[in-house]
Each structure stands twice: as structure tokens, then as C-alpha cells.
Design a protein around this motif. Structure first.
Motif, PDB file in Angstrom:
ATOM      1  N   LYS A 321       5.133  31.725 -48.211  1.00  0.00           N
ATOM      2  CA  LYS A 321       5.400  30.300 -48.217  1.00  0.00           C
ATOM      3  C   LYS A 321       6.885  30.070 -48.492  1.00  0.00           C
ATOM      4  N   LEU A 327       1.408  34.015 -48.541  1.00  0.00           N
ATOM      5  CA  LEU A 327       0.767  33.194 -47.508  1.00  0.00           C
ATOM      6  C   LEU A 327      -0.435  33.977 -47.001  1.00  0.00           C
ATOM      7  N   VAL A 337      -0.623  26.780 -41.348  1.00  0.00           N
ATOM      8  CA  VAL A 337       0.494  26.213 -42.104  1.00  0.00           C
ATOM      9  C   VAL A 337       0.675  24.768 -41.666  1.00  0.00           C
TER      10      VAL A 337
END
Length: 682
Positions: A321, A327, A337
Motif C-alpha cells: 500500500k 497489500l 485497490v
């Protein structure tokens, strides 16, 4: 069951570390091999494809897990663990008259999905499209599922001049694919060499190595530790291939493994490729940065040999991220995302033994280029010298798109990362404005009043100045006054402005302002109604100076018009005066008519006047005449012999009398006569 003492295991580990032993990095390569009937039609592309397949097989490492799906056997992925056996099988192969079923590609994808290796490749070799494609939506879903689950790199080799298959383009848009084209049969082998280089992480254009030949010995200097060095030579006759007798680094001998690829027995062409792999004798030990000495059985020109170095390194790409936190993908290995947010890419070049950043990252940072590709755009990753990794922030766009990266060092390596599927989805945060309290100021103090500060928040948190640069404020309902809106840091400043001429004309009272705030993320908007109150004051306080100015302006205009319309004596004009009696005549005397500056230019409207010997003369409209004031007229006066007062028309004697240029006014007395002659001066 054989038990190995723990002390021996520790000794092996320490010895491996001391010798620089790197564990073999397993790699899965699955090839869809077109052996259909169209490949045997003139020109005979199949023989070249077969020879190129041998070349690919020989250029891979023994640790690579190679499987082949023949079009003639579309439901089976044949593993080829032994390179020599695979070469022998290809050289003895007879091309069947088969079709190109899509089942072969499906079988290859399943074989890649079953692998647990980090580095996975799917290579498709064909001269046309497949038969019986699934529907487009199902095909898209299948490719997304395959790429998300494996991260495999896909390569197409299209053979022929009229290949119209759109699958590579379709695949590239969904999960990234690299396409090579062999226009003629002569192009197949060079293209396959490039594909082999791509799979092995070698540069597509070999070079940059320092080579020197003396007799049958070749010295080669390498700047980086190598996993292996491959020597490639291609000749029309097998006897022309130069055999590598030995290779050594310093005084230590190296292991050589020679393979030969050749055209199948039924081919009309004769081509032989000699591939020699040079490695350390201890399995997985790296070749250090040094000069290698290679001894051939006979002298060979360097131009006939191609050297492929394979660096002992591993390329990793991680997604994080924007704040650096992990992530995580979905269950389908797709990274979802929010659109407008950024992904942080972290790329590392690692030593395969120690798993530490490669030393070349510090030694030659200027030679290393790391580039990510997303949405068909390239993003350069920059080196973080302290942490020894490459990083970049990439904004996420709407929709599912592949993301991958490459790392290159001219002449030594060209690594491709696994493929990531990025799914840009709209995410909406709760936006608000702080404060929204009413704003008020006196109409005469708008310029000095503090501006209204609008601070946007997202989910209750202030917005960073970097993100705030992409926020917009749109006025949906404006008050009846002008507004000054200024963007500053992480907020807006809004200030009502009065009338540019006078606050006397500025509206007062309570007036709403409706604004729409849009964030940097598409779809995130908020509408707020703000209240402005402009307080009124006494009319003389806000308008008094304007009234005074207006009166002053009117007086000035009245005076200016009067000055413009004022009658003035012409410059140089004069009255020539003289007297005469019966016996004497006086000397002429000239009186200039223009008066002082004050009377001529400052006193408006009233015509310029001049007394000459008690008679008042008044300026005319033009220089050609003047007037004799009516109050100076008597019945003893005449102009050019004509009485100025006609006894028959006494009522007209109340007017000024005109006196033209060179005309003479005569005044008759009992004892003498006086004469006044006007001269315009022109």
C-alpha cells in the motif's frame, strides 16, 4: 531409515556458505508446440520450429522443469526432465497431420497452475490461431484466473507472414504477454534464442563482455558472479562445431556440458547448434567475478560464437500500500485497490544463496534499470541506496489490468517479474467540510475580514497536501457577490468581495453558497451549503464619499464645459485707438485684447471682456469679429459710418453690437472724435 548427524548438516551448510553455493532456483516452463499439418506446408516451417524447440530445450538449465504440449496430443503435458533425451526425441520426430485445438493451450495452463515454482513460463509456438475458441467472456475470465493464480509470464512465437490471430493481443490486454514474430523460417531460430534468453533472465542482445582470443584459448572477464556461462555456435555441418575442451577460473577447473541441436532427419536443411554450459563442478556453486579461460579443440573466430552469461541473482517484485503496509490479494490472487490510490512497488535483486540484496546494486547502480509496466505505461523505479531496493508509486486506474516489472543490466541480465492482476475498483469515503459555521462581516470591512477556511476530511481524517492538490471545488449556487477562492495547503480559503467601485453597490444580508467538493478518487463528492452574512451600515458611511466624489465630478464637468464654451479674444487681437479734432489728430495707440490667464482659462462661461478708454469690448465666437458691450453703446457711436443705435428701432439697442475685423467704431463728442479699430491679428 538413514539418520544424518546434525553436526554434519551444519558442516555442509557452513561449507556451502564458504564456497558461495547457491541453491538451484526451480523454474517451470510449459511449451505449446504446434506440430499441425499447416506447419509442414511450404515453406516447411515445422523443421525450423522443431530445430528452434531443440535450441530452447538445450539453452535451459537442467534444473528447469520443462513440459511440452503437442498439438497432436492436446490433452497431455509431456515432462522432459532430461535434456539429451528430449533432444533425441525431437530429432527423430515425424510431423503428424494434426489440427490446432484450443485444448492444447488449456492443458498447458493447467500444467502451469499445478506447479509450485515461483518462476513460471507459458510459451506458445504456432503459425496460426486455435480451433474452436471459447466465448470471449469465458476466455477473458479464464486468462484472468490463470494469471492471477500463477503470475506466469506468457510468450507467443508467431510463425509466418500472414498470422492474423488476435489471441496474443487479447491476452496481453488482460494478463500481459510478449509476442515474437518469425516472418520467414530463417527467423525462427533467432527468435527462439531471444525467448530462451528471456526465460533465463539474460539480455535479449548479448554483449558487453570483455573477450580476448589467443589461439584456441578465449579469456572472458565478468563483472558479476555467474550461475553459468553458455556458449552458442551454429554451423551447417556438425564437424564445424568447436568443442570446448576445458574451462577454468583462476586455477580451478569448471564443469562443461555440451549439447547439440540439429535439424530432424527428414529435414531438407542441414543446421547444427552447439550449446555448451559452463558451471562450477560443485552443484549450484557460482562462478565468481573473475576472468575465465576457455580452451577449444581448435581456434575459432569470436564472431562465430555467442556468449550468454546467466547471473547468479533473483529478481523479486512486491506490492504494498502507499503507506508501506502489505497489500493482500483476494482468493483469486487479484489485487483490488481503490481507484485513484497508489500502489507502492518494491523490487529487489537478491543473491540466491544469502537472499540478501545483490552487491551489484551498490557497485553499479547507474547500470541497473528497473521498469514497471501498468496500463501500457512504463514507470521507472528508483533506487533506495540505504535499503538497497527499487521503489515507485503507481496510481491505480479503473478496471483489471496486468502489472509487471523488468530489471536489466546491459550484457548480464534482463529479468521479468511475475505478473500481478490489479483490479481498480471505486471506493467511496465519507467526505466532510470543517467548519461550516456562518460567516459574517460588515460591508465596509470585507477586504479586512478573515476568509472562511474550508478544511475537507475523508472518513474523519484530514487530507494530505499531496492528495489535496487533485481535489476540486465547484460552485453550484453562487451568492449575488463575487467570491475569492484560494487553494492553500490542505484547505480552501473563501472570501466574499465587495463591488469593485464602491461597497455602496454591494448586496447585503444573508446569502447561501452551495459548493460541491470532489476528491482525487473518482465518484467521491459532497455538497455543502455555506451561509454568508454581509452586515449593512448607515448609508452615509458606505456611500458618503461616493456622493462627494459625484458632486465634485459634476462641478468639474460644469466648469470644464464652461471653459470649453467660453468666448476668448484671439491671440494677437487688439484695438487701435486714436482721437481727432478739427485742428489736431492724436497718435494711434494699440490695446491688446487678451486678458490675464485667470480671466481667460479659469473663469468659465463668461465671455472675455476688455475696457479700452471706457468702452467694453467682448470676445466673439470667431476671430473675425468682436462685440461692443450693450452697456457701452450710446447714440453718439457709429460703426463704419452707421449709427449703432437706430432711432427708428430703439428696441434693438439692448444688444451687443458686432464689430468686424478692420471695422472702426467712432464716438462723436462736441470737441473731438474718438476712433476704435478692431484688428484680429491674422
Amino acid at each position: 531409515m538413514l539418520r544424518i548427524p546434525m553436526s554434519i548438516l551444519w558442516l555442509v551448510c557452513l561449507l556451502s556458505a564458504y564456497l558461495g553455493v547457491a541453491p538451484a532456483a526451480a523454474r517451470t516452463v510449459v511449451v505449446v508446440y504446434d506440430d499441425s499439418g499447416s506447419m509442414t506446408q511450404p515453406p516447411a516451417k515445422w523443421w525450423q520450429a522443431n530445430y528452434a524447440m531443440q535450441t530452447l530445450t538445450a539453452l535451459l538449465t537442467p534444473q528447469d522443469r520443462l513440459s511440452v504440449v503437442f498439438m497432436s496430443r492436446p490433452g497431455l503435458a509431456v515432462p522432459w526432465p532430461d535434456q539429451r533425451a528430449a533432444l533425441q526425441e525431437l530429432q527423430n520426430q515425424i510431423p503428424p497431420n494434426a489440427q490446432t485445438p484450443f485444448q492444447a493451450l488449456e492443458t498447458a495452463m493447467r500444467a502451469v497452475e499445478q506447479s509450485r515454482d515461483e518462476d513460471r513460463w507459458l510459451i506458445v509456438i504456432t503459425d496460426g490461431g486455435f480451433n474452436e475458441y471459447p466465448p470471449e467472456d469465458r476466455l477473458r475470465e479464464r486468462i484472468q484466473q490463470f494469471a492471477g493464480a500463477t503470475g506466469a509470464k506468457t510468450v507467443f512465437l508467431l510463425i509466418g507472414t500472414e498470422v492474423s490471430d488476435s489471441l496474443p493481443v487479447f491476452w496481453d490486454a488482460i494478463a500481459s504477454a510478449q509476442t515474437f514474430r518469425a516472418v520467414s523460417s530463417r527467423d525462427i531460430t533467432p527468435r527462439m534464442q531471444e525467448i530462451a534468453a528471456l526465460v533465463n533472465g539474460r539480455p535479449l542482445a548479448p554483449g558487453q563482455l570483455r573477450l580476448a582470443a589467443q589461439g584456441n584459448q578465449i579469456s572472458l572477464a565478468t563483472e558479476m558472479p555467474l550461475k553459468r556461462l553458455t556458449i552458442f555456435q551454429q554451423e551447417d555441418q556438425q564437424r564445424d562445431l568447436a568443442v570446448v575442451r576445458q574451462a577454468e577460473v583462476g586455477a580451478a577447473p569448471l564443469q562443461t556440458n555440451g549439447l547439440v541441436a540439429k535439424m530432424p532427419q527428414r529435414a531438407q536443411l542441414s543446421k547444427f547448434a552447439g550449446i555448451t554450459h559452463i558451471t562450477q563442478k560443485i552443484p549450484n556453486q557460482v562462478i565468481p567475478e573473475a576472468t575465465l579461460t576457455i580452451t577449444l579443440e581448435r581456434p575459432v573466430a569470436l564472431s562465430r560464437l555467442t556468449f550468454f552469461p546467466e547471473v547468479a541473482a533473483r529478481f523479486e517484485l512486491h506490492l504494498e500500500k502507499e503507506d508501506g503496509s502489505p497489500l493482500s490479494p483476494t482468493s483469486q490472487n487479484i489485487y483490488q485497490v481503490c481507484v485513484g490510490r497508489k500502489i507502492r512497488l518494491v523490487a529487489r535483486l537478491l543473491d540466491p544463496h544469502s537472499q540478501q540484496p545483490l552487491s551489484v546494486t551498490i557497485k553499479h547502480p547507474e547500470k541497473i534499470t528497473v521498469t514497471a509496466n501498468y496500463q501500457k505505461k512504463d514507470y521507472a523505479l528508483t533506487l533506495e541506496p540505504q535499503k538497497r531496493f527499487f521503489t515507485a508509486l503507481i496510481p491505480v486506474q479503473m478496471g483489471q489490468e496486468p502489472l509487471g516489472a523488468t530489471a536489466s543490466f546491459p550484457g548480464y541480465f534482463y529479468f521479468k517479474s511475475k505478473v500481478f492482476i490489479i483490479d481498480g475498483i471505486p471506493c467511496y469515503r465519507k467526505l466532510a467540510l470543517e467548519p461550516t459555521a456562518p460567516w459574517s462581516a460588515k460591508v465596509t470591512e470585507l477586504a479586512q475580514a478573515p476568509a472562511l477556511r474550508l478544511l475537507p476530511t475523508a472518513d474523519g481524517q484530514p487530507v494530505s497536501p499531496e492528495e489535496f492538490r487533485n481535489w476540486t471545488l465547484t460552485i453550484r449556487k453562487a451568492p449575488p457577490v463575487q467570491l475569492q477562492i484560494k487553494k492553500q495547503g490542505d484547505h480552501w480559503l473563501v472570501r466574499p468581495q465587495g463591488n469593485r467601485w464602491s461597497c455602496c453597490f454591494t448586496p447585503t444580508g444573508s446569502m447561501p453558497l452551495e459548493v460541491e467538493i470532489s476528491s482525487s478518487h473518482p465518484g467521491e463528492t459532497i455538497r455543502e451549503t455555506l451561509e454568508f452574512t454581509i452586515e449593512n451600515v448607515h448609508w452615509w458611511t458606505k456611500c458618503g464619499w461616493l456622493i462627494i466624489l459625484l458632486l465634485a465630478t459634476l462641478i468639474f464637468l460644469w466648469w470644464l464645459i464652461g471653459i470649453i464654451r467660453k468666448r476668448r479674444f484671439c491671440r494677437g487681437s487688439a484695438i487701435v485707438y486714436h482721437w481727432a479734432t478739427r485742428t489736431q489728430q492724436g497718435r494711434p495707440y494699440t490695446y491688446a485684447l487678451p486678458t490675464s490667464f485667470w480671466q481667460r482659462w479659469l473663469v468659465p462661461y463668461r465671455a472675455e471682456r476688455r475696457l479700452v478708454e471706457g468702452i467694453c469690448f467682448i470676445a466673439g465666437q470667431r476671430c473675425s469679429y468682436i462685440y461692443v458691450a450693450k452697456e457701452s453703446l450710446t447714440d453718439q457711436m457709429s460703426i463704419d459710418g452707421q449709427p449703432v443705435i437706430d432711432p427708428a428701432h430703439q428696441e434693438r439697442s439692448g444688444r451687443d453690437k458686432r464689430l468686424d475685423n478692420n471695422s472702426r467704431l467712432a464716438v462723436h463728442h462736441d470737441l473731438r472724435d474718438e476712433y476704435y479699430q478692431y484688428s484680429s491679428g491674422n
